[in-house]
Design an enzyme around this catalytic site. Structure first.
Site, mmCIF file in Angstrom:
data_model
loop_
_atom_site.group_PDB
_atom_site.id
_atom_site.type_symbol
_atom_site.label_atom_id
_atom_site.label_comp_id
_atom_site.label_asym_id
_atom_site.label_seq_id
_atom_site.Cartn_x
_atom_site.Cartn_y
_atom_site.Cartn_z
ATOM 1 C CD GLU A 86 22.187 39.316 -41.832
ATOM 2 O OE1 GLU A 86 23.945 39.455 -42.626
ATOM 3 O OE2 GLU A 86 21.443 39.876 -42.771
ATOM 4 C CD GLN A 128 38.339 31.672 -11.814
ATOM 5 O OE1 GLN A 128 38.532 33.392 -11.858
ATOM 6 N NE2 GLN A 128 39.219 32.166 -13.328
ATOM 7 N N GLY A 162 44.478 39.866 -14.973
ATOM 8 C CA GLY A 162 45.466 40.684 -15.831
ATOM 9 C C GLY A 162 46.021 40.520 -16.869
ATOM 10 C CB SER A 206 16.927 48.554 -37.704
ATOM 11 O OG SER A 206 17.719 48.775 -36.817
ATOM 12 C CD GLN A 219 18.792 45.063 -45.825
ATOM 13 O OE1 GLN A 219 18.968 43.664 -46.994
ATOM 14 N NE2 GLN A 219 18.696 45.031 -45.178
ATOM 15 N N GLY A 241 30.020 45.033 -46.136
ATOM 16 C CA GLY A 241 31.186 44.708 -45.823
ATOM 17 C C GLY A 241 32.014 43.748 -47.168
HETATM 18 C C1 LIG Z 1 40.786 36.254 -32.779
HETATM 19 C C2 LIG Z 1 39.651 36.733 -33.670
HETATM 20 C C3 LIG Z 1 39.512 36.833 -35.152
HETATM 21 C C4 LIG Z 1 38.926 36.287 -36.365
HETATM 22 C C5 LIG Z 1 38.229 35.648 -36.146
HETATM 23 C C6 LIG Z 1 36.686 35.513 -37.200
HETATM 24 C C7 LIG Z 1 34.896 35.002 -37.201
HETATM 25 C C8 LIG Z 1 34.754 35.579 -35.892
HETATM 26 C C9 LIG Z 1 33.430 34.677 -35.283
HETATM 27 C C10 LIG Z 1 32.743 34.520 -35.597
HETATM 28 C C11 LIG Z 1 32.159 36.088 -35.926
HETATM 29 C C12 LIG Z 1 30.690 35.742 -36.220
HETATM 30 C C13 LIG Z 1 29.878 35.402 -37.385
HETATM 31 C C14 LIG Z 1 30.071 35.585 -38.712
HETATM 32 C C15 LIG Z 1 29.208 35.486 -39.666
HETATM 33 C C16 LIG Z 1 28.413 35.987 -40.255
HETATM 34 C C17 LIG Z 1 28.688 37.596 -40.916
HETATM 35 C C18 LIG Z 1 29.480 37.947 -41.616
HETATM 36 C C19 LIG Z 1 29.310 39.079 -41.422
HETATM 37 C C20 LIG Z 1 28.442 40.012 -41.536
HETATM 38 C C21 LIG Z 1 27.460 40.608 -41.897
HETATM 39 C C22 LIG Z 1 26.068 41.540 -42.168
HETATM 40 C C23 LIG Z 1 25.255 41.947 -42.895
HETATM 41 C C24 LIG Z 1 23.977 42.334 -42.409
HETATM 42 O O1 LIG Z 1 23.828 42.596 -41.094
HETATM 43 S S1 LIG Z 1 23.186 42.730 -43.829
HETATM 44 C C25 LIG Z 1 21.403 43.473 -43.005
HETATM 45 C C26 LIG Z 1 20.842 43.219 -42.033
HETATM 46 N N1 LIG Z 1 19.906 44.055 -41.936
HETATM 47 C C27 LIG Z 1 19.360 43.676 -40.513
HETATM 48 O O2 LIG Z 1 19.076 42.380 -40.350
HETATM 49 C C28 LIG Z 1 18.128 44.307 -40.922
HETATM 50 C C29 LIG Z 1 17.001 43.397 -39.786
HETATM 51 N N2 LIG Z 1 15.389 44.381 -39.931
HETATM 52 C C30 LIG Z 1 14.408 43.349 -40.676
HETATM 53 O O3 LIG Z 1 14.390 42.126 -41.169
HETATM 54 C C31 LIG Z 1 13.469 44.365 -41.264
HETATM 55 O O4 LIG Z 1 13.000 45.674 -41.349
HETATM 56 C C32 LIG Z 1 11.938 44.178 -39.799
HETATM 57 C C33 LIG Z 1 12.745 44.471 -39.217
HETATM 58 C C34 LIG Z 1 12.234 42.649 -39.593
HETATM 59 C C35 LIG Z 1 11.028 44.614 -39.804
HETATM 60 O O5 LIG Z 1 10.513 44.175 -41.284
HETATM 61 P P1 LIG Z 1 9.028 44.908 -41.717
HETATM 62 O O6 LIG Z 1 8.977 44.709 -43.127
HETATM 63 O O7 LIG Z 1 9.095 46.807 -41.075
HETATM 64 O O8 LIG Z 1 8.716 44.040 -40.940
HETATM 65 P P2 LIG Z 1 7.968 44.026 -39.924
HETATM 66 O O9 LIG Z 1 5.906 45.738 -40.420
HETATM 67 O O10 LIG Z 1 7.649 44.126 -38.772
HETATM 68 O O11 LIG Z 1 6.630 42.771 -40.484
HETATM 69 C C36 LIG Z 1 5.682 42.427 -40.835
HETATM 70 C C37 LIG Z 1 5.327 40.825 -41.031
HETATM 71 O O12 LIG Z 1 6.722 40.392 -41.461
HETATM 72 C C38 LIG Z 1 7.231 38.604 -40.965
HETATM 73 N N3 LIG Z 1 9.016 38.851 -41.290
HETATM 74 C C39 LIG Z 1 9.525 39.622 -40.511
HETATM 75 N N4 LIG Z 1 10.630 39.950 -40.934
HETATM 76 C C40 LIG Z 1 11.021 38.492 -42.038
HETATM 77 C C41 LIG Z 1 11.300 37.427 -41.952
HETATM 78 N N5 LIG Z 1 13.061 37.553 -42.127
HETATM 79 N N6 LIG Z 1 11.209 35.714 -42.620
HETATM 80 C C42 LIG Z 1 9.261 35.843 -42.739
HETATM 81 N N7 LIG Z 1 8.873 36.632 -41.888
HETATM 82 C C43 LIG Z 1 9.223 37.714 -41.689
HETATM 83 C C44 LIG Z 1 7.149 39.957 -39.279
HETATM 84 O O13 LIG Z 1 6.990 38.998 -38.123
HETATM 85 C C45 LIG Z 1 5.634 39.923 -39.935
HETATM 86 O O14 LIG Z 1 4.714 39.231 -39.772
HETATM 87 P P3 LIG Z 1 3.075 39.445 -39.743
HETATM 88 O O15 LIG Z 1 2.344 40.145 -40.585
HETATM 89 O O16 LIG Z 1 2.203 37.493 -40.167
HETATM 90 O O17 LIG Z 1 2.914 39.739 -38.233
HETATM 91 C C1 LIG Z 2 30.431 45.006 -38.429
HETATM 92 C C2 LIG Z 2 29.262 45.313 -39.064
HETATM 93 C C3 LIG Z 2 28.961 44.836 -40.799
HETATM 94 C C4 LIG Z 2 27.924 44.785 -40.937
HETATM 95 N N1 LIG Z 2 28.094 44.520 -42.717
HETATM 96 C C5 LIG Z 2 26.939 44.406 -43.387
HETATM 97 C C6 LIG Z 2 26.094 44.081 -45.043
HETATM 98 O O1 LIG Z 2 27.843 43.246 -44.799
HETATM 99 N N2 LIG Z 2 25.566 44.442 -45.830
HETATM 100 C C7 LIG Z 2 24.376 45.487 -45.093
HETATM 101 O O2 LIG Z 2 23.157 45.547 -45.837
HETATM 102 N N3 LIG Z 2 24.428 45.815 -43.159
HETATM 103 C C8 LIG Z 2 25.526 45.617 -42.966
HETATM 104 N N4 LIG Z 2 25.790 45.817 -41.315
HETATM 105 C C9 LIG Z 2 25.066 47.185 -41.497
HETATM 106 C C10 LIG Z 2 23.919 46.346 -39.500
HETATM 107 O O3 LIG Z 2 22.946 45.292 -40.683
HETATM 108 C C11 LIG Z 2 23.068 47.546 -39.231
HETATM 109 O O4 LIG Z 2 24.052 48.154 -38.561
HETATM 110 C C12 LIG Z 2 21.439 46.385 -38.269
HETATM 111 O O5 LIG Z 2 21.289 46.451 -39.392
HETATM 112 C C13 LIG Z 2 21.425 47.954 -37.529
HETATM 113 O O6 LIG Z 2 21.214 48.029 -38.274
HETATM 114 P P1 LIG Z 2 21.013 50.190 -37.429
HETATM 115 O O7 LIG Z 2 22.474 50.345 -37.326
HETATM 116 O O8 LIG Z 2 20.232 51.313 -38.718
HETATM 117 O O9 LIG Z 2 20.705 50.538 -35.807
HETATM 118 P P2 LIG Z 2 19.573 51.195 -35.573
HETATM 119 O O10 LIG Z 2 18.515 50.243 -35.831
HETATM 120 O O11 LIG Z 2 19.539 52.653 -35.652
HETATM 121 O O12 LIG Z 2 19.922 50.751 -33.890
HETATM 122 C C14 LIG Z 2 19.993 52.058 -32.749
HETATM 123 C C15 LIG Z 2 19.227 51.713 -31.088
HETATM 124 O O13 LIG Z 2 18.068 52.213 -31.848
HETATM 125 C C16 LIG Z 2 17.206 50.984 -31.502
HETATM 126 N N5 LIG Z 2 15.759 50.343 -31.702
HETATM 127 C C17 LIG Z 2 16.447 50.448 -33.456
HETATM 128 N N6 LIG Z 2 14.717 50.064 -33.526
HETATM 129 C C18 LIG Z 2 14.338 50.154 -32.863
HETATM 130 C C19 LIG Z 2 12.905 49.839 -32.646
HETATM 131 N N7 LIG Z 2 11.621 49.614 -33.194
HETATM 132 N N8 LIG Z 2 11.909 49.132 -31.036
HETATM 133 C C20 LIG Z 2 13.187 49.299 -30.311
HETATM 134 N N9 LIG Z 2 14.615 49.841 -30.410
HETATM 135 C C21 LIG Z 2 14.960 50.187 -31.881
HETATM 136 C C22 LIG Z 2 18.423 49.705 -31.308
HETATM 137 O O14 LIG Z 2 18.186 48.875 -30.746
HETATM 138 C C23 LIG Z 2 19.568 50.593 -31.168
HETATM 139 O O15 LIG Z 2 20.134 51.004 -29.879
HETATM 140 C C24 LIG Z 2 26.433 45.448 -41.357
HETATM 141 C C25 LIG Z 2 26.915 46.422 -39.314
HETATM 142 C C26 LIG Z 2 27.555 46.674 -38.559
HETATM 143 C C27 LIG Z 2 28.071 46.816 -37.432
#
Ligand SMILES: CCCCC/C=C\C/C=C\C/C=C\C/C=C\C/C=C\CC/C=C/C(=O)SCCNC(=O)CCNC(=O)[C@H](O)C(C)(C)COP(=O)(O)OP(=O)(O)OC[C@H]1O[C@@H](n2cnc3c(N)ncnc32)[C@H](O)[C@@H]1OP(=O)(O)O
Ligand SMILES: Cc1cc2nc3c(=O)[nH]c(=O)nc-3n(C[C@H](O)[C@H](O)[C@H](O)COP(=O)(O)OP(=O)(O)OC[C@H]3O[C@@H](n4cnc5c(N)ncnc54)[C@H](O)[C@@H]3O)c2cc1C
Length: 665
Positions: A424, A330, A401, A144, A137, A177
């Site tokens: 996420e 502590q 330490g 974001s 994604q 990932g």
């Molecule tokens: C010693 C150590 C050894 C190793 C140890 C091993 C393990 C360690 C232990 C623990 C590890 C921990 C965890 C592991 C588990 C899993 C993790 C594994 C890997 C990580 C992989 C990562 C993957 C990713 O990151 S994928 C990419 C993720 N990306 C994001 O999350 C992007 C974020 N952005 C958004 O979600 C959206 O853009 C936004 C910010 C929500 C904005 O969306 P937009 O469409 O622009 O909407 P808005 O205008 O703001 O809203 C419109 C409307 O929609 C509603 N809305 C928004 N989102 C949602 C939704 N999800 N569901 C329902 N509704 C939603 C919003 O409220 C609004 O509603 P309205 O119109 O009524 O106001």
């Molecule tokens: C270890 C790791 C694993 C990942 N795995 C995946 C994966 O498997 N698949 C995948 O698709 N993605 C993955 N990602 C990506 C991850 O989902 C994004 O990095 C995350 O959603 C944050 O988005 P960004 O990097 O664009 O941060 P940015 O949005 O650029 O954030 C930069 C700064 O801007 C601030 N900011 C941004 N928007 C706003 C706002 N509207 N208001 C106020 N402050 C704001 C944030 O708080 C932050 O301080 C991974 C990332 C990491 C670090």
């Protein structure tokens, strides 16, 4: 079980049944049993060894991850493990890798967004590892802002295909990932363009690598994005970069459960909210909350056991020194973290229930709880991961330490955990989503619309805006109603204050932007209220086992009163409590710490972690810390030779040069 138990005296002071607490922590007797079996299976298998992990080069670490994943799969098949057992086995292998994304995001994305036909075709391949998938994604330019993604998927009616393309450098997929080196397929999020119109972001299944020799398919450029924070840790994961140059895929590889493109190129959107496209993120966010309690409890287990072993000061007359766990400072740093681990565990269970409930409603085309699911998963993900990341670092400091040594397990745990605040959904971005929903709810109060679910307390606006806490002694703070009322009044008043300030701005949007720092705090207050409420509800349930309920009651009070103490400014500024009542809460907190103290080691034993999973010489079950630390030091590659490599090139000439200079004086 250890031969010499240096913590035996600590275990003897516990005032509750540890075996029953294990059940309360794990959720059921069955869960304790399965987790125990899987943890021991992993711990006893030499392939799953991880004590040398931080000393491996990136390439060695990656290969080791592939080896462990393949071996885990072999054991899962050989032993015919159930899905529950297999999940646990992977968790105890404890090394981030492509399988996390395959099972954690690729499969759920197809399940949630694919039609039945698509699920039928792709899921069996994924289940048998005939294909390996990831979730692509995020792009170089946007993470974001999902709606800002640039990759395009343009329908070509002549060939009945989509053309996937990366039009700019910033449209390169960046971070997924498993993408860098392992995956053969990805769910790719791209802008759907058909009949010349841009219909926004949709998911597509795209093959990336050959199933014969793993080479990238024509038009696909792929690689790893480079080393990440810390040694070992998340560097076992091949987070990747991906570019498309007009790559063609059949039309039926668009995930078509929510919307479809017909053979003629017509776009058809089913009558469902478009946010269902974000369903996979919602699913992962709820699992991250459950994981927060695991990571936090690991750190706390290490810090509690070591603090009971470590002695410092207090023996001027030759008597025994003081265990650092007996220092009040502590305790006041550590016990709130212990309580938070339990709090996150229980709120994680509740969130899992909520997620399942919402999913069932969605199946029945009832979308009424979608907003609640979004607010709770986003907010709880943000608060629990931020607290856990900070807490792991605090546990490192609590171990002095030795906590800074890799062998303590804490540096690696921190490095692997801290990106949870970003992936996420960045925690600030997610909390602002919660704040937006809070503002919407406040604005609807005037029209008489009754808020539901975790926002229901806002319906008591008349009362909560003016109520005064009746607490008049420290013990009064043990009354859950007193705690609940103070937390509800604080959360509501903060939200209403924000709404009032926003209403004075030129526009709602500008007001939201200007007041966003306050909105973050209001969102945190609302989420802390949910955590406290769910802990109180848990303690109200019937909980078997001698003393178990009493311990959980104490931890619940520690959690709530610690938050109250830490955010006293909010409680005072909103007038929910007086400074005197704040002081009484702090007094009660001190008494609760004294109550937790004799139970502390047993409370972390209840997590039931093997020494292998903890991966810490400081957190060993037997508390025999010093010989283990000493032994571990000698395993460092620097100690393979007595005289280090580089001595003859750099040290000897330097020393000799200085000697020569001195002899000339
Ligand atoms: C010693 C150590 C050894 C190793 C140890 C091993 C393990 C360690 C232990 C623990 C590890 C921990 C965890 C592991 C588990 C899993 C993790 C594994 C890997 C990580 C992989 C990562 C993957 C990713 O990151 S994928 C990419 C993720 N990306 C994001 O999350 C992007 C974020 N952005 C958004 O979600 C959206 O853009 C936004 C910010 C929500 C904005 O969306 P937009 O469409 O622009 O909407 P808005 O205008 O703001 O809203 C419109 C409307 O929609 C509603 N809305 C928004 N989102 C949602 C939704 N999800 N569901 C329902 N509704 C939603 C919003 O409220 C609004 O509603 P309205 O119109 O009524 O106001
Ligand atoms: C270890 C790791 C694993 C990942 N795995 C995946 C994966 O498997 N698949 C995948 O698709 N993605 C993955 N990602 C990506 C991850 O989902 C994004 O990095 C995350 O959603 C944050 O988005 P960004 O990097 O664009 O941060 P940015 O949005 O650029 O954030 C930069 C700064 O801007 C601030 N900011 C941004 N928007 C706003 C706002 N509207 N208001 C106020 N402050 C704001 C944030 O708080 C932050 O301080 C991974 C990332 C990491 C670090």
């Amino acid at each position: 079980m250890a031969e010499v138990d240096h913590l035996a005296a600590e275990r003897a002071t516990a005032r509750f049944d540890v075996e029953e607490m294990k059940v309360a922590w794990a959720g059921s007797r069955h869960a304790v049993h399965v987790a125990d079996r899987m943890a021991r299976l992993v711990a006893s298998d030499p392939v799953f060894r991880k004590d040398n992990r931080t000393m491996l080069s990136r390439k060695e670490l990656f290969k080791d991850t592939l080896r462990k994943a393949a071996h885990a799969w072999k054991r899962i098949v050989e032993l015919r493990l159930t899905e529950e057992e297999a999940d646990l086995l992977r968790q105890y292998v404890d090394q981030p890798g492509y399988v996390d994304l395959h099972w954690g995001m690729f499969v759920p994305a197809i399940k949630g967004q694919g039609t039945e036909e698509q699920q039928h075709k792709w899921l069996p391949l994924a289940y048998k590892f005939q294909i390996i998938g990831c979730y692509a994604q995020t792009e170089l330019g946007h993470g974001s802002n999902v709606q800002g993604l640039e990759t395009t998927a343009t329908f070509d009616p002549k060939t009945d295909e989509f053309v996937i393309h990366s039009p700019t450098l910033t449209s390169s997929k960046w971070w997924p990932g498993g993408l860098g080196k392992a995956s053969t397929h990805a769910v790719v999020y791209a802008r759907l363009i058909t009949e010349g119109k841009d219909y926004g972001i949709h998911g597509f299944i795209v093959q990336l690598r050959s199933l014969e020799d793993h080479s990238p398919l024509p038009g696909v450029t792929l690689g790893d994005i480079g080393g990440k924070f810390g040694s070992g840790a998340y560097n076992s994961m091949d987070n990747g970069v991906l570019r498309f140059d007009h790559v063609r895929i059949p039309r039926d590889q668009m995930l078509m459960r929510l919307s479809q493109v017909t053979r003629e190129g017509k776009y058809v959107h089913s009558n469902v909210p478009k946010q269902l496209l974000y369903g996979t993120m919602v699913y992962v966010r709820q699992s991250i909350v459950a994981d927060a309690s695991k990571a936090l409890s690991r750190a706390v287990c290490i810090a509690v056991r070591y603090s009971a072993v470590r002695k410092q000061f207090g023996s001027q007359d030759g008597g025994p020194e003081t265990q650092v766990l007996n220092y009040k400072t502590q305790q006041s740093r550590l016990f709130p973290l212990l309580a938070s681990a339990y709090a996150f565990r229980f709120v994680g269970d509740w969130l899992n229930w909520l997620y399942t409930d919402v999913t069932q409603k969605l199946e029945a085309k009832d979308f009424s709880t979608l907003q609640e699911a979004h607010a709770c998963t986003a907010g709880l993900k943000a608060v629990t991961t931020s607290v856990t990341a900070d807490a792991i670092e605090e546990c490192r400091k609590l171990c002095g330490g030795h906590g800074y040594l890799n062998s303590s397990g804490l540096p690696e745990l921190f490095a692997v955990y801290v990106p949870a605040c970003t992936y996420e959904g960045d925690n600030v971005v997610l909390l602002l989503q919660v704040a937006r929903i809070l503002m919407k709810t406040v604005s609807q109060l005037a029209s008489g619309k009754q808020p539901v679910g975790t926002m229901a307390y806002m319906g008591k606006v008349q009362y909560l805006m003016q109520c005064k806490s009746a607490v008049s002694s420290a013990e009064d703070w043990l009354n859950p109603d007193a705690i609940q009322e103070a937390f509800e009044a604080r959360a509501l008043r903060m939200a209403v204050n924000c709404a009032q300030n926003i209403s004075q701005a030129a526009s709602q949007e500008e007001g939201f932007y200007e007041r966003s720092p306050d909105l973050l705090e209001a969102a945190v207050a609302h989420i802390q209220l949910i955590i406290v409420t769910k802990f109180i509800e848990k303690v109200h349930q019937e909980i078997p086992g001698h003393g178990v309920k009493e311990q959980l009651q104490a931890l619940c009070n520690v959690y709530a009163l610690y938050i109250l103490h830490k955010h006293l400014g909010d409680f005072l500024a909103t007038g929910c409590i007086t400074p005197r009542q704040g002081a009484l809460a702090n007094e009660q907190l001190g008494k609760l710490y004294a109550q937790v103290r004799p139970n502390a080691v047993a409370l972390v034993d209840a997590f039931n972690y093997t020494d292998h999973y903890l991966g810490s010489v400081l957190g060993r079950y037997d508390g025999d810390v010093y010989p283990a630390l000493y032994e571990e030091a000698w395993k460092d590659p620097l100690n393979e030779t007595v005289v280090p490599e580089g001595y003859h090139e750099y040290l000897r000439p330097l020393i000799k040069q200085q000697q020569l200079k001195l002899s000339r004086l």
